[in-house]
Design an enzyme around this catalytic site. Structure first.
Site, short mmCIF file in Angstrom:
data_model
loop_
_atom_site.label_atom_id
_atom_site.label_comp_id
_atom_site.label_asym_id
_atom_site.label_seq_id
_atom_site.Cartn_x
_atom_site.Cartn_y
_atom_site.Cartn_z
N HIS A 29 0.82 -1.18 -0.13
CA HIS A 29 -0.07 0.02 -0.12
C HIS A 29 0.93 1.23 0.18
O HIS A 29 1.64 1.48 0.85
CB HIS A 29 -0.90 0.01 1.23
CG HIS A 29 -1.73 1.16 1.45
ND1 HIS A 29 -1.73 2.09 2.36
CD2 HIS A 29 -2.87 1.43 0.65
CE1 HIS A 29 -2.79 2.87 2.08
NE2 HIS A 29 -3.54 2.66 0.95
N HIS A 71 -1.31 10.67 -3.24
CA HIS A 71 -2.66 10.04 -2.96
C HIS A 71 -3.39 11.06 -2.88
O HIS A 71 -4.95 10.60 -3.12
CB HIS A 71 -2.56 9.83 -1.52
CG HIS A 71 -3.49 9.25 -0.61
ND1 HIS A 71 -4.48 10.30 -0.07
CD2 HIS A 71 -4.29 8.09 -0.49
CE1 HIS A 71 -5.29 9.67 0.60
NE2 HIS A 71 -5.56 8.39 0.18
N GLU A 161 -4.43 3.13 -8.74
CA GLU A 161 -5.72 3.69 -8.24
C GLU A 161 -5.93 4.84 -8.82
O GLU A 161 -5.07 5.93 -8.68
CB GLU A 161 -5.90 3.92 -6.68
CG GLU A 161 -7.14 4.45 -6.30
CD GLU A 161 -7.54 4.76 -4.94
OE1 GLU A 161 -6.59 4.45 -4.15
OE2 GLU A 161 -8.73 5.50 -4.82
O1 G3P Z 1 -6.89 1.99 -2.57
C1 G3P Z 1 -6.99 1.06 -1.50
C2 G3P Z 1 -6.86 2.17 -0.66
O2 G3P Z 1 -5.59 2.56 -0.86
C3 G3P Z 1 -7.66 3.43 -0.66
O3 G3P Z 1 -7.53 3.91 0.21
O4 G3P Z 1 -6.82 6.34 0.70
O5 G3P Z 1 -5.21 4.80 0.83
O6 G3P Z 1 -6.05 5.55 -1.22
P1 G3P Z 1 -6.39 5.12 0.14
CA CA Z 2 -5.25 3.89 -2.64
#
Ligand code: G3P
Ligand code: CA
Length: 323
Positions: A29, A71, A161
């Site tokens: 992540h 992000h 993403e």
């Molecule tokens: O993409 C999965 C998770 O990362 C979503 O939350 O806010 O960390 O992008 P975020």
């Molecule tokens: Ca993410």
């Protein structure tokens, strides 16, 4: 020392014996954000070395239409943009990545994520103002992962993403078209490509499937906020199954309703919950390892987004998981 030997064990396993053949996956992540500033090449490379199966970059666009890894649509939470470009904030107080060219963004230093009041989440790891990391382009990340795949013989994937595609379109940028173009350029084509495209916006995923006609694996992110209530239900999942290959739910949705995983599996959807991190461990778990084990083996999820890929890899190794 114990920690170092464990890391060495992980290295041996992923480079030599391989964590090969398992279907449960570990998604780094924001790279390995539990150890390094998020969304930096260093963080992605470390996630790779710790044994992640997929590396997660979040994507936004620059003024000149380049996909970069960040992000937020804002720059100030993770870079020194306030010092470098004090006059470039919008009237709402934010410095938007889309207002800056790539050349300008490359002049910024990435630091540990800061809260809105400017306090870093991890003040001691890489003190703000003393470390020098860059905002990477998506192309640089792909080249890093593909290069490491060549040097190690592994086949690590990417899990990009798309952040706020609707908002990007209002600003005059089609981030979805840009993603498809670059994935094609780097050879990610068809349902077996080592990529999952994730997004919170359902219309972006349906556009990818039906307008662009892509067969690449798509993942619908499911938030725990009330606007997503329909996707918490079986009928909502049935709708998702029409256009996506999997879901990425907030882990709290599964904690509240463990049947959710079975419902998704019955519809042929993979389940990759987010986010498993040591600094915000739910009280009911004694350790991050225990939490991840519960999700893998009690709830039966197919993968986890984690800031600590080594912990998730260790869970699978210790369970001697065989798909
Ligand atoms: O993409 C999965 C998770 O990362 C979503 O939350 O806010 O960390 O992008 P975020
Ligand atoms: Ca993410």
């Amino acid at each position: 020392m114990k920690k170092l030997s464990f890391l060495f064990l992980i290295f041996l396993l992923v480079s030599g014996l391989g964590v090969i053949g398992r279907e449960k996956i570990v998604i780094g992540h924001r790279g390995a954000a539990g150890y390094l500033p998020e969304h930096t090449l260093e963080s992605y490379a470390f996630a790779y070395a710790l044994g992640a199966d997929y590396i997660e970059p979040d994507l936004v666009m620059t003024k000149d239409g380049v996909l970069i890894c960040l992000h937020d649509i804002y720059l100030e939470y993770t870079t020194d943009v306030e010092e470098m470009f004090p006059d470039r904030r919008r009237s709402d107080g934010h410095w938007y990545a889309i207002d800056f060219t790539l050349e300008e963004i490359k002049r910024l230093s990435v630091h540990e994520r800061c809260r809105r009041d400017g306090r870093p989440y991890f003040p001691d790891r890489f003190p703000v103002g003393k470390s020098r990391f860059e905002v990477p382009t998506f192309a640089e990340v792909i080249e890093l992962i593909q290069g490491l795949n060549k040097t190690t013989g592994r086949d690590v994937g990417i899990y990009p993403e798309l952040k706020k595609p609707g908002w990007h379109m209002q600003q005059g940028h089609d981030i979805v078209a840009a993603l498809i173009k670059i994935l094609d350029r780097y050879g990610y084509r068809g349902p077996d490509a080592k990529v999952f495209i994730q997004c919170f916006e359902a219309d972006t995923l349906t556009r990818l499937r039906y307008e662009f006609g892509t067969a690449l694996p798509l993942v619908q992110l499911v938030s725990a906020s009330p606007g997503y209530w329909r996707m918490w239900k079986r009928e909502g999942l049935a709708e998702i199954a029409q256009y996506a290959d999997g879901i990425g739910p907030n882990k709290s949705i599964i904690e509240k309703n463990p049947d959710y995983v079975d419902w998704a599996h019955e519809l042929g959807l993979l389940v990759h919950p987010y986010t498993f991190r040591a600094d915000s461990l739910p009280r009911k778990y004694g350790s991050l390892e225990e939490e991840i084990e519960t999700f893998f083996f009690d709830y039966g999820v197919d993968g986890v987004f984690t800031d600590h890929p080594d912990v998730a890899v260790k869970c699978l190794l210790e369970a001697r998981y065989v798909p």
